[in-house]
Design a protein around this motif. Structure first.
Motif: not given
Length: 381
Positions: A110-122
């Protein structure tokens, strides 16, 4: 052993930046010189009494309890005794549960630790630079909301007179943490993500928010269902859900130092919001050790690969202090310290032995680092 004690001194310096932390008033007598004929428990009792320690200390070796002693009372008025089942605020020891939640969601795809957080805090202008792993490892550059920095670059805990965000005892958890997040989202980064290490509770507030968004459930419910219930931590809960008048709760000692607002609902979300017991924390450490030594690598909690990621060192400060995913990495094991308002905590799991050390106190003067180093010298050799 020497490296371990030096490490703890570094941890103590870090903890001193947290709200409500103050220098210990007494010095522990040495216990390293305990003779083979002297009872270890008696020597430890003397040391803790000399410190004026109030709380619970719990040391186990596999299924054997090596030391289980309480000092003081959970409630002075009711004279309730402290036991291994007394509930304490565990402060930053809570962070490893947020980290474990993230690893569970990664294993579920459901996520990757390599994801940037703009998906969650646009709406956060730096979100595209910051990864989930930056949050986990305290390398995001997002400013700390529990401290301020003076003109000389020295950090000090904020108090009720110096906070810049509006939180309230009567507000909901969501309202309080939104106020805090809006405050640090407006601040510039302290450094470029990934370039430095800086302990910041802001990272773990955001990790808990991500858990909520990805799982579609309240963070507290996710941790209860996927961690507490799975490993058998039946007496662990969250400050936002807890009845602080419970007879099982260790009431705080030491008065208000101006930082009691950090106990407001949401003010320590993800970063220091769990209430637990020595017994439950021992169960937790045993569960992590079981994963580590499981030759098959199967687990009802998280995978062996995930625990290895959590206990890997991502930051080394002067070759002494190391940090993983919500865990402080020791030479032979892992754990964490905690400090919030009147509460102090430390848990340690030795990877090479079956030793667990758990220290919980409801007084801000409890020198958990010194106590730990003495216990390790006696039981960890």
């Amino acid at each position: 052993m020497k490296k371990l004690i030096v490490f703890l001194l570094a941890v103590a310096m870090c903890a001193a930046m947290l709200p409500g932390c103050s220098a210990p008033e007494k010095t522990a007598p040495e216990t390293e010189s305990v003779s083979e004929t002297e009872d270890k428990s008696e020597a430890i009792d003397k040391m803790l009494s000399a410190l004026g320690f109030k709380g619970e200390v719990y040391v186990t070796d596999g299924d054997n309890v090596l030391y289980d002693k309480s000092f003081g009372t959970a409630d002075k008025e009711k004279e309730t005794e402290i036991t291994a089942d007394t509930q304490f605020c565990i402060a930053s020891v809570s962070k490893q549960f947020a980290a474990t939640s993230i690893m569970l969601l990664q294993e579920q795809g459901k996520l990757s630790v390599n994801d940037t957080i703009d998906k969650y805090f646009p709406d956060y202008k730096y979100a595209g630079k910051v990864t989930i792993e930056n949050l986990l490892t305290m390398r995001s550059g997002i400013p700390e909301y529990t401290t301020k920095t003076d003109s000389d670059g020295n950090s000090y805990p904020v108090d009720s007179d110096t906070i810049d965000y509006d939180i309230s005892e009567n507000a909901t958890s969501k309202e309080n943490r939104t106020a805090i997040e809006e405050w640090f989202f407006e601040k510039p980064l302290d450094f470029e993500p990934g370039e430095e290490f800086s302990y910041s509770n802001s990272n773990y507030m955001l990790l808990a928010e991500i858990v909520e968004q990805v799982s579609g459930t309240d963070y507290e419910e996710f941790v209860k269902k996927n961690i507490f219930d799975k490993v058998g931590m039946k007496d662990s809960t969250f400050t936002s859900l807890y009845d602080f008048s419970s007879d099982r709760f260790a009431q705080p000692h030491g008065g208000d130092d101006g930082t009691e607002f950090f106990a407001y609902r949401g003010a320590n979300f993800g970063a220091g919001d769990i209430i637990s017991t020595a017994n439950d924390l021992n169960i937790w450490l045993n569960a992590l050790r079981d994963i580590w030594f499981n030759p098959v690598g199967d687990s009802t909690l998280i995978s062996k690969e995930s625990i290895k990621k959590m206990t890997q060192s991502y930051s080394e400060i002067d070759d002494v202090m190391q940090y993983g995913y919500g865990l402080m990495i020791f030479e032979n094991g892992f754990g964490h310290t905690g400090a919030i308002t009147s509460y102090r905590s430390l848990i340690y799991c030795d990877k090479q032995k079956d030793i667990n050390i758990i220290i919980l106190s409801s007084t801000r003067t409890a020198d958990v680092n010194t106590i730990f180093s003495r216990f390790y010298s006696v039981f960890g050799k």
